[in-house]
Structure formats: C-alpha cells, structure tokens
Design an enzyme around this catalytic site. Sequence first.
Site, PDB file in Angstrom:
ATOM      1  N   CYS A 289      29.516 -53.419  68.651  1.00 12.66           N
ATOM      2  CA  CYS A 289      28.704 -52.829  69.721  1.00 12.66           C
ATOM      3  C   CYS A 289      27.375 -53.525  69.982  1.00 12.66           C
ATOM      4  O   CYS A 289      27.153 -53.988  71.101  1.00 12.66           O
ATOM      5  CB  CYS A 289      28.473 -51.350  69.424  1.00 12.66           C
ATOM      6  SG  CYS A 289      29.986 -50.405  69.540  1.00 12.66           S
TER       7      CYS A 289
HETATM    8  N1  LIG Z   1      33.520 -49.090  67.670  1.00 16.87           N
HETATM    9  C1  LIG Z   1      32.404 -48.384  67.796  1.00 16.87           C
HETATM   10  O1  LIG Z   1      31.687 -48.129  66.834  1.00 16.87           O
HETATM   11  C2  LIG Z   1      32.005 -47.860  69.153  1.00 16.87           C
HETATM   12  C3  LIG Z   1      31.020 -46.864  69.241  1.00 16.87           C
HETATM   13  C4  LIG Z   1      30.657 -46.378  70.491  1.00 16.87           C
HETATM   14  C5  LIG Z   1      31.243 -46.886  71.633  1.00 16.87           C
HETATM   15  N2  LIG Z   1      32.178 -47.876  71.525  1.00 16.87           N
HETATM   16  C6  LIG Z   1      32.807 -48.371  72.754  1.00 16.87           C
HETATM   17  O2  LIG Z   1      34.086 -47.729  72.881  1.00 16.87           O
HETATM   18  C7  LIG Z   1      35.042 -48.626  73.459  1.00 16.87           C
HETATM   19  C8  LIG Z   1      36.231 -48.790  72.529  1.00 16.87           C
HETATM   20  O3  LIG Z   1      35.779 -49.406  71.350  1.00 16.87           O
HETATM   21  P1  LIG Z   1      36.697 -49.501  70.034  1.00 16.87           P
HETATM   22  O4  LIG Z   1      35.853 -50.109  68.983  1.00 16.87           O
HETATM   23  O5  LIG Z   1      37.349 -48.185  69.795  1.00 16.87           O
HETATM   24  O6  LIG Z   1      37.790 -50.552  70.556  1.00 16.87           O
HETATM   25  P2  LIG Z   1      39.104 -51.073  69.800  1.00 16.87           P
HETATM   26  O7  LIG Z   1      39.244 -52.485  70.174  1.00 16.87           O
HETATM   27  O8  LIG Z   1      39.041 -50.682  68.361  1.00 16.87           O
HETATM   28  O9  LIG Z   1      40.290 -50.235  70.465  1.00 16.87           O
HETATM   29  C9  LIG Z   1      40.711 -50.383  71.778  1.00 16.87           C
HETATM   30  C10 LIG Z   1      42.150 -49.908  71.865  1.00 16.87           C
HETATM   31  O10 LIG Z   1      42.547 -49.872  73.232  1.00 16.87           O
HETATM   32  C11 LIG Z   1      43.899 -50.286  73.333  1.00 16.87           C
HETATM   33  N3  LIG Z   1      44.218 -50.688  74.707  1.00 16.87           N
HETATM   34  C12 LIG Z   1      43.856 -51.806  75.376  1.00 16.87           C
HETATM   35  N4  LIG Z   1      44.355 -51.804  76.623  1.00 16.87           N
HETATM   36  C13 LIG Z   1      45.034 -50.655  76.761  1.00 16.87           C
HETATM   37  C14 LIG Z   1      45.782 -50.073  77.817  1.00 16.87           C
HETATM   38  N5  LIG Z   1      45.910 -50.679  78.994  1.00 16.87           N
HETATM   39  N6  LIG Z   1      46.365 -48.881  77.605  1.00 16.87           N
HETATM   40  C15 LIG Z   1      46.251 -48.257  76.418  1.00 16.87           C
HETATM   41  N7  LIG Z   1      45.562 -48.759  75.372  1.00 16.87           N
HETATM   42  C16 LIG Z   1      44.962 -49.937  75.542  1.00 16.87           C
HETATM   43  C17 LIG Z   1      43.994 -51.412  72.305  1.00 16.87           C
HETATM   44  O11 LIG Z   1      45.321 -51.683  71.946  1.00 16.87           O
HETATM   45  C18 LIG Z   1      43.166 -50.826  71.156  1.00 16.87           C
HETATM   46  O12 LIG Z   1      43.967 -50.067  70.280  1.00 16.87           O
HETATM   47  C19 LIG Z   1      34.272 -49.905  73.751  1.00 16.87           C
HETATM   48  O13 LIG Z   1      33.787 -49.881  75.050  1.00 16.87           O
HETATM   49  C20 LIG Z   1      33.108 -49.854  72.769  1.00 16.87           C
HETATM   50  O14 LIG Z   1      32.006 -50.597  73.196  1.00 16.87           O
HETATM   51  C21 LIG Z   1      32.587 -48.358  70.316  1.00 16.87           C
END
Ligand SMILES: NC(=O)c1ccc[n+]([C@@H]2O[C@H](COP(=O)([O-])OP(=O)(O)OC[C@H]3O[C@@H](n4cnc5c(N)ncnc54)[C@H](O)[C@@H]3O)[C@@H](O)[C@H]2O)c1
Length: 424
Positions: free
Chosen positions: A264
């Site tokens: 992030c």
């Molecule tokens: N990781 C953190 O600590 C955190 C905290 C707050 C906000 N965020 C935000 O949340 C969002 C997600 O982050 P994350 O770390 O969970 O991401 P991640 O990469 O761990 O997970 C994303 C998931 O989305 C899936 N995906 C992609 N395209 C898809 C589609 N078309 N249909 C269905 N599934 C699909 C992927 O296969 C994956 O499992 C980002 O924008 C991030 O900036 C993350």
Amino acid sequence: MKVCIVGTGYVGLVTGVCFASQGHNVMCVDIDRQRVKKINSGIPPIYERGLEVMLKQALKKKSLRATTDLKRAVQSSSISFICVGTPSGLLGDIDLRYIEEVAKDIGRSLKDEYHVIVMKSTVVPGTTDHSLIPLVESTSGRKAGPDFGVAMNPEFLREGTAIDDFLKPDRIVIGGIDEKSIETVARLYKGFKAPIMKTNPKTAEMIKYATNSFLATKISFINEIGNICKLLGIDAYEVARGLGMDSRVSPAFLRAGLGFGGSCFPKDVKAIVGKAKEVYYHPSVLNAALELNETQPLRLIKLVENKIGDLRKKSIVVLGLAFKPGTDDMREAPSIKIISSLLKKGAVIQAADPKAVENARQIIGKRINYYEDAKEALKKGDIVLIVTEWDEYRDEELYRGKMVFDGRNILEARVADYYEGICW
Ligand SMILES: NC(=O)c1ccc[n+]([C@@H]2O[C@H](COP(=O)([O-])OP(=O)(O)OC[C@H]3O[C@@H](n4cnc5c(N)ncnc54)[C@H](O)[C@@H]3O)[C@@H](O)[C@H]2O)c1
C-alpha cells in the site's frame, strides 16, 4: 444482508470473513480457481492471524462460499464490494485494469432489482465517478442513482492485524452518490462501534490517500531524524519517545528503521503523486518521503561495509523477508532491496522468515538460501541483518557471538559480539 465480494486477497477475504462473522451471507468471487478452491476447503490463500479459524467457522455455518461465477454472485446478493488489486502502472501511476474489468462484469450481471456497488479497492480520486459508474452504466444499460447505488468505502486494515482492524476500525468512511447508497452500506456495519463518516465518493477516495500519505511521510520523517541522530551519536528511539509524548504528534509510526514497504504505502503515495501531476501540482513533501524511503534500506548495508569492508563471499544472515511481521506479503519489502544489493556485492545470503519464504522465492529466486527457522540460518553465518521485526527474533540468545546490524530496533544486544542499529 446478502453480500458479494469481488477479489479474495488480503482485503477481500478479510472483508468477506468479517461480514460473515457479523451474520451476513457472503459470496466471495475470484478469477483464480486455485484460490476459490482453497477458500472453500477452509484454507486461506494468504497468511493472516486468526483468518483460518474464522473462515472455517463461516464455511461451517454456510455464511460464506467462494466462486468464480461473478454473475451468479452479483445476482444472488444486494450489494457488491470491489476488492481487486490496484497496482502501480509503469510510471508509478495507478493501474485500473482490474477495476475496469470487474466494473464491466458487474454491469453485465445487474438485474432489474436495485443493487449497490461499493468500491473498496484504493483508487485515485474521481475513479468511482468517472470510471466505475460510466462502465457499469454502459454495460448494464441502467442509470446510477435510480437503478443502482454506488459508494466508495475505503479500507484501512493493516496486514498482520487485519481482522482486528476490520472489526474494530477507528472510523468507517462511506462516500456515496446518494443517501440510499450510503444507508445501504451503513446497514452492513450496524454491529460496529466505530463512528461512520458519510461523504461523497471522491472525498472518500482522497481520505484513503491522505491517510496513507501521512503515515508514509511520518515514517520517512522519523527515519530522517534517525539518520541525523545516528551521525550525531544520539539514540533516535529516546528522541522519538520524547517527541511522541507530545499529544499533537502521538507515539505511533515513530520507529526509525529501514522504511516502509508493502502493497500500500509505496504504491499509494506514488499514485497520488501521479494524480497531482495530472492537475499540474508538484507534491514536494510526498516526493521527498518516497525518495528517502528508496535509499533508507541501503544504509544498513553501508554500516556492514563500514565495519567489515569487502562483502565478497561473506555469508550474511538476513532475518526477516516479509515487509512486516505477521504477514507473508513480500510486495515492496525492504528485504528485496537489501538482498539484491548484497548479491551485487558478492555476498552469500542465508535468509530466514517464518511465513514469507514461499512468496520470497517467487520474487528473489534461487540465488539465496531460504530457512523458515532462524536458528538454521544462523548456523550458516555470523554477520546478521535484522530486517523484519518478527517476535521470535527478539530472543537475545540467538545472537550470542554474532555481529548484528539491526534495522528494526528489536534488541538490547546484550550477548552479541558486535551490535549496531541503523538509526541509533
Ligand atoms: N493489502 C492491504 O493491506 C490493503 C489495505 C487497504 C486497502 N488495500 C487496497 O485493497 C485493494 C486490494 O488489495 P489486496 O492486497 O487485497 O490485493 P490482492 O492482490 O491480495 O488481491 C486481489 C485479488 O483480486 C483478484 N482478482 C483480480 N481480478 C479479478 C477479477 N476480474 N474478478 C475477480 N477477482 C479478481 C485476484 O485474483 C486476487 O485474489 C487494493 O486496491 C489495495 O490497495 C489493501
């Protein structure tokens, strides 16, 4: 309520499991079949403390299922959360490819009933209004407002304490296009004790960036103070204690060290810098925070070189690979920068991490030796770099007879042969 969660990464799966624990009926969607399979068999595809137990409970109660069938998940629920990744693009700006795909898929799946679409992914201000809504409208032939609701509900959880953070947030921000959208999202959070801030989507999007930019800047700030302290022979941690007692400052995020990493802070600060440039603004404070963070991990290597000189063929033990303790996430971890620099200098690396070895192997490859158990790694070398502050690395006995270079201030180093901290 019947909830659809699209994307089952750190945010999506935690959101799904936590809503299920609050009595909602959750359908999690992912394009990754392996992930879906794992989730349905009670194995979280990511490591997060407490997640496995909660996932198993939800599956047992039948309050959560995972699927690859987005259409069915959207049609059998009244609200959909978009939780897919928003990585950095080539120029550091935001890559909205996954968001746009999902927006179109959701649009194609909408039926006649009213449905609320919630952006939970971190997206630059304007994305919900100018990207999500037009894509859903054009693929569904329906109108945002009367036909479907839209809200932006940023997520503030931290990996490592994600479940606690989700269930006990400091605040819940809901930016909606209208009252009905906001109230629908607010109903989901009924059992939560946190204050709810209601606003518009663009402001909600900016609140997330302001939060992460502030925290990242605070880290770079204390690292700068730490670097100056080191040169002046002052313990930066004593300074931080005195500074943090000031109620205007607060003691959080004042641990000088190797800098921030993770999925992030680096990408979000770069994304808002990119967005600012689009409107012809040069964000000098945020650029400085990023710049300092780029070089901070390499200061640890400088300390080692100053002490022992040439690193060629030296066996160096790196303790910690994940970007922080409590997670297996390797995205933008300082360990990557440190290890590639050590490799360039010809060192032989023994790297340990209790959770992130598998993910690290995919990024760093076979050029180093991996251990889950720190004790095994420590048998192979006497020069030790502490990179991630896992609790098990606080055991002073591990360092008897070793030369320790600490990037995280986790030791008093009573038994090490030599001890030096990056900022103290
Ligand atoms: N990781 C953190 O600590 C955190 C905290 C707050 C906000 N965020 C935000 O949340 C969002 C997600 O982050 P994350 O770390 O969970 O991401 P991640 O990469 O761990 O997970 C994303 C998931 O989305 C899936 N995906 C992609 N395209 C898809 C589609 N078309 N249909 C269905 N599934 C699909 C992927 O296969 C994956 O499992 C980002 O924008 C991030 O900036 C993350």
